[in-house]
Scaffold this motif. Structure first.
Motif, PDB file in Angstrom:
ATOM      1  N   MET A  76       0.826  -1.211   0.000  1.00 23.16           N
ATOM      2  CA  MET A  76       0.000   0.000   0.000  1.00 23.16           C
ATOM      3  C   MET A  76       0.859   1.260   0.000  1.00 23.16           C
ATOM      4  SD  MET A  76      -2.979  -1.279   2.644  1.00 23.16           S
ATOM      5  CE  MET A  76      -4.164   0.043   2.406  1.00 23.16           C
ATOM      6  N   ASP A  77       1.977   1.211   0.687  1.00 21.10           N
ATOM      7  CA  ASP A  77       2.902   2.352   0.674  1.00 21.10           C
ATOM      8  C   ASP A  77       3.450   2.579  -0.734  1.00 21.10           C
ATOM      9  OD1 ASP A  77       2.605   2.897   3.376  1.00 21.10           O
ATOM     10  OD2 ASP A  77       4.392   1.763   3.970  1.00 21.10           O
ATOM     11  N   ARG A  78       3.831   1.490  -1.401  1.00 20.12           N
ATOM     12  CA  ARG A  78       4.376   1.625  -2.757  1.00 20.12           C
ATOM     13  C   ARG A  78       3.312   2.082  -3.740  1.00 20.12           C
ATOM     14  NH1 ARG A  78       5.607  -2.698  -5.092  1.00 20.12           N
ATOM     15  NH2 ARG A  78       4.843  -4.224  -3.571  1.00 20.12           N
ATOM     16  N   LEU A  79       2.085   1.600  -3.567  1.00 21.52           N
ATOM     17  CA  LEU A  79       0.990   2.029  -4.449  1.00 21.52           C
ATOM     18  C   LEU A  79       0.737   3.517  -4.290  1.00 21.52           C
ATOM     19  CD1 LEU A  79      -1.349   1.550  -6.366  1.00 21.52           C
ATOM     20  CD2 LEU A  79      -2.728   0.789  -4.414  1.00 21.52           C
ATOM     21  N   ARG A  80       0.686   4.002  -3.056  1.00 22.83           N
ATOM     22  CA  ARG A  80       0.476   5.434  -2.826  1.00 22.83           C
ATOM     23  C   ARG A  80       1.589   6.263  -3.468  1.00 22.83           C
ATOM     24  NH1 ARG A  80       2.116   5.800   1.901  1.00 22.83           N
ATOM     25  NH2 ARG A  80       3.970   6.972   1.340  1.00 22.83           N
ATOM     26  N   ALA A  82       3.507   5.458  -5.979  1.00 24.88           N
ATOM     27  CA  ALA A  82       3.409   5.398  -7.438  1.00 24.88           C
ATOM     28  C   ALA A  82       2.317   6.317  -7.953  1.00 24.88           C
ATOM     29  CB  ALA A  82       3.138   3.957  -7.882  1.00 24.88           C
ATOM     30  N   MET A  83       1.186   6.383  -7.257  1.00 29.48           N
ATOM     31  CA  MET A  83       0.100   7.271  -7.659  1.00 29.48           C
ATOM     32  C   MET A  83       0.522   8.737  -7.553  1.00 29.48           C
ATOM     33  SD  MET A  83      -2.825   5.079  -5.655  1.00 29.48           S
ATOM     34  CE  MET A  83      -4.180   6.231  -5.788  1.00 29.48           C
ATOM     35  N   GLN A  84       1.219   9.074  -6.469  1.00 33.29           N
ATOM     36  CA  GLN A  84       1.702  10.450  -6.304  1.00 33.29           C
ATOM     37  C   GLN A  84       2.717  10.810  -7.386  1.00 33.29           C
ATOM     38  OE1 GLN A  84       3.090   9.988  -2.259  1.00 33.29           O
ATOM     39  NE2 GLN A  84       1.336  11.097  -1.414  1.00 33.29           N
ATOM     40  N   ALA A  85       3.608   9.868  -7.698  1.00 38.22           N
ATOM     41  CA  ALA A  85       4.616  10.114  -8.732  1.00 38.22           C
ATOM     42  C   ALA A  85       3.966  10.280 -10.095  1.00 38.22           C
ATOM     43  CB  ALA A  85       5.628   8.963  -8.751  1.00 38.22           C
ATOM     44  N   GLY A  86       2.920   9.507 -10.352  1.00 39.04           N
ATOM     45  CA  GLY A  86       2.219   9.625 -11.632  1.00 39.04           C
ATOM     46  C   GLY A  86       1.611  11.009 -11.803  1.00 39.04           C
ATOM     47  N   PHE A 140      -6.470   6.583  -1.008  1.00 38.41           N
ATOM     48  CA  PHE A 140      -7.648   7.269  -1.541  1.00 38.41           C
ATOM     49  C   PHE A 140      -7.435   8.774  -1.519  1.00 38.41           C
ATOM     50  CE2 PHE A 140     -12.107   8.896  -0.836  1.00 38.41           C
ATOM     51  CZ  PHE A 140     -12.509   8.720  -2.159  1.00 38.41           C
ATOM     52  N   GLY A 141      -6.666   9.242  -0.542  1.00 31.08           N
ATOM     53  CA  GLY A 141      -6.388  10.667  -0.451  1.00 31.08           C
ATOM     54  C   GLY A 141      -5.665  11.209  -1.677  1.00 31.08           C
TER      55      GLY A 141
END
Length: 205
Positions: A76-80, A82-86, A140-141
């Motif tokens: 979940m940390d890595r997913l967050r 990756a989303m922020q980096a995108g 989600f944030g």
């Protein structure tokens, strides 16, 4: 965009070099979850891949479930991230920034379907686990922030929250349809980026 690719084989040398056995065990279990599923791996095999004794994992985790929970939390940390980096790769408040958050989500599911399924299987009832609940809210944030910047409204605005939930629902469903091979019934290939742009446009304009 950050690509949450699977790590290479974990070796004893790498484990001792980094001095972080807990992280090495989580990486080893990630590999095993992808190849054997969350129910098909053994703690002893994870220990062997990390180059330690079969008893060593229990110095960091009390049982198998806690090891899987560690994999979920790290995922979940890595997913967050990756989303922020995108989103950061595109102009702030643009539809492209919103779509890139979704693209990171889909890319994670495609790259690590085992961990992706585990995240949403193990976090069922996660309201009883404050740490996992917080990590889920953080993920989600990222969607909420991207939607808020596009709409030029505060992230606490109820309309922002509603539209962010719509975005998440579309992308989450799309991700599971892909990894469950349900998109095979579609007569034409679905290209992620045009799809995500169309959803972002429909929800936020």
């Amino acid at each position: 965009m950050s690509d949450p690719a699977l790590p290479g084989p974990v070796t004893a040398k790498a484990a001792y070099h980094h001095g972080d056995l807990r992280a090495q065990l989580i990486a080893a279990v990630r590999e095993l979850v992808e190849s054997h599923g969350p129910d098909g791996f053994s703690v002893s095999e994870a220990a062997r891949r990390a180059g330690v004794s079969s008893a060593a994992p229990y110095k960091h985790f009390k049982d198998r479930h806690e090891i899987l929970r560690g994999v979920v939390a790290e995922g979940m940390d890595r997913l967050r991230a990756a989303m922020q980096a995108g989103a950061a790769q595109h102009p702030d408040g643009s539809l492209e920034a919103v779509a890139a958050v979704g693209q990171a989500y889909v890319t994670f599911a495609r790259s690590e379907p085992g961990v992706f399924r585990l995240v949403f299987g193990l976090t069922e009832g996660h309201q009883d686990d404050p740490d996992l609940l917080s990590k889920g809210q953080d993920c989600f944030g990222v969607v909420v922030q991207a939607a808020a910047r596009r709409l030029m409204l505060p992230p606490t605005d109820q309309d922002v929250m509603r539209r962010a939930y719509m975005l998440w629902s579309f992308v989450h469903g799309h991700s599971f349809l892909i990894i469950d091979r349900k998109t095979d019934v579609v007569t034409e290939d679905i290209d992620d980026w045009p799809f995500l742009m169309a959803i972002s446009r429909a929800v936020l304009q």
